[in-house]
Design an enzyme around this catalytic site. Sequence first.
Site, PDB file in Angstrom:
ATOM      1  N   LYS A   4      22.327 -30.014  79.208  1.00 54.36           N
ATOM      2  CA  LYS A   4      21.785 -28.693  78.989  1.00 54.36           C
ATOM      3  C   LYS A   4      22.700 -27.440  79.317  1.00 54.36           C
ATOM      4  CE  LYS A   4      19.397 -26.961  82.307  1.00 54.36           C
ATOM      5  NZ  LYS A   4      19.656 -25.275  82.911  1.00 54.36           N
ATOM      6  N   ASN A   5      23.644 -27.451  80.144  1.00 55.10           N
ATOM      7  CA  ASN A   5      24.235 -26.418  80.610  1.00 55.10           C
ATOM      8  C   ASN A   5      25.644 -26.364  80.095  1.00 55.10           C
ATOM      9  OD1 ASN A   5      22.316 -25.572  82.292  1.00 55.10           O
ATOM     10  ND2 ASN A   5      23.181 -26.243  84.272  1.00 55.10           N
ATOM     11  N   VAL A  22      24.736 -22.797  97.937  1.00 56.56           N
ATOM     12  CA  VAL A  22      25.196 -22.107  96.803  1.00 56.56           C
ATOM     13  C   VAL A  22      24.002 -20.991  96.554  1.00 56.56           C
ATOM     14  CG1 VAL A  22      25.332 -22.439  94.248  1.00 56.56           C
ATOM     15  CG2 VAL A  22      26.058 -24.250  95.740  1.00 56.56           C
ATOM     16  N   ARG A  72      18.399 -17.134  81.652  1.00 59.44           N
ATOM     17  CA  ARG A  72      19.496 -16.469  82.270  1.00 59.44           C
ATOM     18  C   ARG A  72      20.644 -16.567  81.645  1.00 59.44           C
ATOM     19  NH1 ARG A  72      21.706 -14.685  86.656  1.00 59.44           N
ATOM     20  NH2 ARG A  72      23.820 -15.488  87.048  1.00 59.44           N
ATOM     21  N   ASP A 104      22.609 -28.509  91.680  1.00 61.89           N
ATOM     22  CA  ASP A 104      21.222 -29.067  90.867  1.00 61.89           C
ATOM     23  C   ASP A 104      20.603 -30.421  91.167  1.00 61.89           C
ATOM     24  OD1 ASP A 104      22.731 -27.537  87.959  1.00 61.89           O
ATOM     25  OD2 ASP A 104      21.587 -26.467  89.683  1.00 61.89           O
ATOM     26  N   ARG A 154      20.516 -14.016  91.704  1.00 61.30           N
ATOM     27  CA  ARG A 154      21.125 -14.390  90.573  1.00 61.30           C
ATOM     28  C   ARG A 154      22.073 -12.783  89.941  1.00 61.30           C
ATOM     29  NH1 ARG A 154      19.123 -19.251  88.323  1.00 61.30           N
ATOM     30  NH2 ARG A 154      21.018 -19.692  87.608  1.00 61.30           N
ATOM     31  N   PRO A 155      22.540 -12.358  90.679  1.00 62.26           N
ATOM     32  CA  PRO A 155      23.284 -11.142  90.314  1.00 62.26           C
ATOM     33  C   PRO A 155      24.370 -11.526  89.296  1.00 62.26           C
ATOM     34  CG  PRO A 155      24.080 -11.862  92.580  1.00 62.26           C
ATOM     35  CD  PRO A 155      22.923 -12.757  92.145  1.00 62.26           C
ATOM     36  N   VAL A 156      24.902 -10.565  88.482  1.00 63.75           N
ATOM     37  CA  VAL A 156      25.865 -10.799  87.462  1.00 63.75           C
ATOM     38  C   VAL A 156      27.064  -9.745  87.681  1.00 63.75           C
ATOM     39  CG1 VAL A 156      24.139 -11.539  85.867  1.00 63.75           C
ATOM     40  CG2 VAL A 156      24.696  -9.301  85.973  1.00 63.75           C
ATOM     41  N   ASP A 157      27.265  -9.449  88.984  1.00 62.41           N
ATOM     42  CA  ASP A 157      28.437  -8.375  89.141  1.00 62.41           C
ATOM     43  C   ASP A 157      29.699  -8.920  88.853  1.00 62.41           C
ATOM     44  OD1 ASP A 157      27.595 -10.223  91.503  1.00 62.41           O
ATOM     45  OD2 ASP A 157      28.993  -9.309  92.302  1.00 62.41           O
ATOM     46  N   LEU A 158      29.761 -10.317  89.052  1.00 61.19           N
ATOM     47  CA  LEU A 158      31.347 -11.039  88.868  1.00 61.19           C
ATOM     48  C   LEU A 158      31.502 -11.010  87.174  1.00 61.19           C
ATOM     49  CD1 LEU A 158      31.294 -13.810  91.048  1.00 61.19           C
ATOM     50  CD2 LEU A 158      32.338 -11.662  91.560  1.00 61.19           C
ATOM     51  N   CYS A 204      15.294 -14.958  89.828  1.00 64.17           N
ATOM     52  CA  CYS A 204      14.361 -16.323  89.261  1.00 64.17           C
ATOM     53  C   CYS A 204      14.154 -16.803  90.923  1.00 64.17           C
ATOM     54  CB  CYS A 204      14.879 -17.192  88.477  1.00 64.17           C
ATOM     55  SG  CYS A 204      16.272 -18.289  89.343  1.00 64.17           S
ATOM     56  N   ARG A 260      12.327 -27.491  80.603  1.00 68.70           N
ATOM     57  CA  ARG A 260      13.421 -26.683  80.473  1.00 68.70           C
ATOM     58  C   ARG A 260      14.596 -27.494  80.241  1.00 68.70           C
ATOM     59  NH1 ARG A 260      13.773 -21.133  83.458  1.00 68.70           N
ATOM     60  NH2 ARG A 260      15.473 -21.151  82.378  1.00 68.70           N
TER      61      ARG A 260
HETATM   62  C1  EPZ Z   1      24.950 -22.401  86.630  1.00 70.52           C
HETATM   63  O1  EPZ Z   1      24.272 -21.049  86.997  1.00 70.52           O
HETATM   64  C2  EPZ Z   1      23.929 -23.203  86.070  1.00 70.52           C
HETATM   65  N1  EPZ Z   1      23.200 -22.752  84.960  1.00 70.52           N
HETATM   66  C3  EPZ Z   1      23.051 -23.622  87.253  1.00 70.52           C
HETATM   67  O2  EPZ Z   1      22.205 -24.645  86.788  1.00 70.52           O
HETATM   68  C4  EPZ Z   1      23.682 -24.207  88.367  1.00 70.52           C
HETATM   69  O3  EPZ Z   1      22.756 -24.497  89.403  1.00 70.52           O
HETATM   70  C5  EPZ Z   1      24.700 -23.216  88.816  1.00 70.52           C
HETATM   71  O4  EPZ Z   1      25.690 -22.859  87.680  1.00 70.52           O
HETATM   72  C6  EPZ Z   1      25.461 -23.658  89.868  1.00 70.52           C
HETATM   73  O5  EPZ Z   1      26.307 -24.805  89.676  1.00 70.52           O
HETATM   74  C7  EPZ Z   1      23.907 -22.831  83.729  1.00 70.52           C
HETATM   75  O6  EPZ Z   1      25.136 -23.202  83.624  1.00 70.52           O
HETATM   76  C8  EPZ Z   1      23.107 -22.456  82.530  1.00 70.52           C
HETATM   77  P1  EPZ Z   1      26.710 -19.449  89.469  1.00 70.52           P
HETATM   78  P2  EPZ Z   1      25.014 -19.769  87.158  1.00 70.52           P
HETATM   79  O7  EPZ Z   1      26.988 -18.250  88.856  1.00 70.52           O
HETATM   80  O8  EPZ Z   1      26.116 -19.799  86.560  1.00 70.52           O
HETATM   81  C9  EPZ Z   1      26.549 -15.971  92.814  1.00 70.52           C
HETATM   82  C10 EPZ Z   1      19.896 -25.697  86.499  1.00 70.52           C
HETATM   83  O9  EPZ Z   1      18.931 -26.094  87.204  1.00 70.52           O
HETATM   84  N2  EPZ Z   1      26.805 -15.129  91.779  1.00 70.52           N
HETATM   85  O10 EPZ Z   1      27.807 -20.570  89.694  1.00 70.52           O
HETATM   86  O11 EPZ Z   1      24.033 -18.655  87.105  1.00 70.52           O
HETATM   87  C11 EPZ Z   1      24.919 -16.642  92.594  1.00 70.52           C
HETATM   88  O12 EPZ Z   1      23.975 -15.944  93.037  1.00 70.52           O
HETATM   89  C12 EPZ Z   1      20.476 -24.332  86.799  1.00 70.52           C
HETATM   90  O13 EPZ Z   1      20.430 -26.269  85.464  1.00 70.52           O
HETATM   91  C13 EPZ Z   1      27.165 -13.819  92.233  1.00 70.52           C
HETATM   92  O14 EPZ Z   1      26.976 -13.584  93.289  1.00 70.52           O
HETATM   93  O15 EPZ Z   1      25.297 -20.202  88.741  1.00 70.52           O
HETATM   94  C14 EPZ Z   1      24.753 -17.996  93.371  1.00 70.52           C
HETATM   95  O16 EPZ Z   1      24.824 -17.670  94.557  1.00 70.52           O
HETATM   96  C15 EPZ Z   1      20.086 -23.623  88.050  1.00 70.52           C
HETATM   97  N3  EPZ Z   1      27.354 -12.987  91.226  1.00 70.52           N
HETATM   98  C16 EPZ Z   1      26.422 -18.185  93.271  1.00 70.52           C
HETATM   99  O17 EPZ Z   1      27.221 -17.226  92.751  1.00 70.52           O
HETATM  100  C17 EPZ Z   1      27.707 -13.310  90.097  1.00 70.52           C
HETATM  101  O18 EPZ Z   1      28.083 -12.439  89.163  1.00 70.52           O
HETATM  102  C18 EPZ Z   1      26.601 -19.498  92.201  1.00 70.52           C
HETATM  103  O19 EPZ Z   1      26.155 -19.056  90.751  1.00 70.52           O
HETATM  104  C19 EPZ Z   1      27.427 -14.730  89.434  1.00 70.52           C
HETATM  105  C20 EPZ Z   1      27.052 -15.466  90.501  1.00 70.52           C
END
Ligand code: EPZ
Length: 448
Positions: free
Chosen positions: A44-45, A353, A114, A331, A143-147, A138, A423
């Site tokens: 999926k991812n 995480v 997302r 996950d 789930r911020p997107v600042d990075l 969620c 999903r």
């Molecule tokens: C991906 O989400 C996956 N989703 C998630 O799978 C997975 O749990 C996650 O990576 C971690 O492996 C998809 O690939 C579609 P992150 P993502 O950015 O990219 C923080 C599932 O069940 N963060 O690695 O959103 C964030 O809040 C889903 O299949 C920031 O602070 O995860 C988290 O605490 C759930 N700022 C940490 O980083 C940012 O700009 C890791 O999140 C981005 C993230």
Amino acid sequence: MEGRLINRSGSLPDAKTTPVADSSVLQIWGGHRLQGHVKISGAKNSALVIMAGALLCSGNCRIRNVPSLADVERMGEVLSALGVHVQRNGEILDIDASEITSSKAPYELVTQLRASFFAIGSMVARLGVAQMPLPGGCAIGARPVDLHVRGLQAMGAEVQIEHGICNAHVPGENRRLHGAKIYLDIPSVGATETLMMAATLAEGETLIENAAREPEVVDLANFCIAMGAKIQGAGTSTITIVGVPQLHSVDYTIIPDRIEAGTFLLAGAITRSEITLSPVVPEHLAPVIAKLEEIGVSVIEEAPDCLRILPAKALKAIDIDTLPHPGFPTDMQAPFMALLTVAQGDSVINESVFENRLRHASELNRLGADIRVKGNTAFVRGVPMLSGAPVQGTDLRAAAALVVAALAAEGLTTIQGLHYLDRGYERLDLKLQQLGAKVKRVSIGNTE
Ligand code: EPZ
């Protein structure tokens, strides 16, 4: 649950006597051994982010081994809203992004999925502009997107966030991003993918340090390389991308879903069964297999793409810390907790995480588990047996955890919240039935 005729004892009205359903639940009668072989679907991812990556291509992309999931349908709707042609034929997805007629992703779709936010990277790289709604939080966290945003700004995009929309555009007449050196505070999967996609068409070289190393990041990189992108280091903490003017058509097959495979390993472990799974990439499951071995479950590589799990005599309690890959995957935390509820002894699970990803503990306790949660840590005391009850999934992997637990619980468990399950798992109930589990998807209607 408003409008549903499920009394708390778990008995359901006969589906035949209720009007056509507007929802369904899973009924699982636990205690049955599984046997046979289960086919693992595409990841999926990987599918979601590679669909976003198809926007980089000014031609046709054929993507194979695409799972049929609600999230994939939704991502297809986002691409269609941008004027991209998306054609599905079984496990094959044909995406023609030669014409992108809009740079505005629809709010109602992005807030539900997302991963669609990641398309901002390919849109800004391709079009020089994007209006992308913020995905919002969620069940598992803010789930911020600042990075993502800071990385795009480093590459020359001007980004204003107003009214919940992330407005990005590249100034100058060629509206082309330029390479940059980016250090990610957190090895974010999504931020790594967004910025890697953006960098493929940028002018010059981009360095992403402290990059995520997940297999799905590598899959995206391989997809982009197949389109002509110049990417090195995917799968390590430092990824180097040298931009090219454009990317060409591709025919690409995505990797198997390691989280679905891990979930079936846990279904086998908790029911003391012997089953095989393929296709898989064993190294993608290394942290999960290591933890299963620690518990006392043997997992054998039957073939390069096939695993066999053997029943354990006893399940030993262990500790788990979720970490970015190659650490233990977040996950898999919820389904693994389900297994540990019936291990001998006390297990400690630390979710590092996401900030709110332990909500399944209270639902597992409804099945007779003994779990205490303090902050981001769950203390699981093994019990001899779980007992069936009505329970509710609170997010995708929490729902999967309830399915795993229900397979070993005595009596009937009724699981609500299947929209979460759909999903991320392709026909989980059918696959479990084929392994001999007593699982039924029951439609229930509204009642006045
Ligand atoms: C991906 O989400 C996956 N989703 C998630 O799978 C997975 O749990 C996650 O990576 C971690 O492996 C998809 O690939 C579609 P992150 P993502 O950015 O990219 C923080 C599932 O069940 N963060 O690695 O959103 C964030 O809040 C889903 O299949 C920031 O602070 O995860 C988290 O605490 C759930 N700022 C940490 O980083 C940012 O700009 C890791 O999140 C981005 C993230």
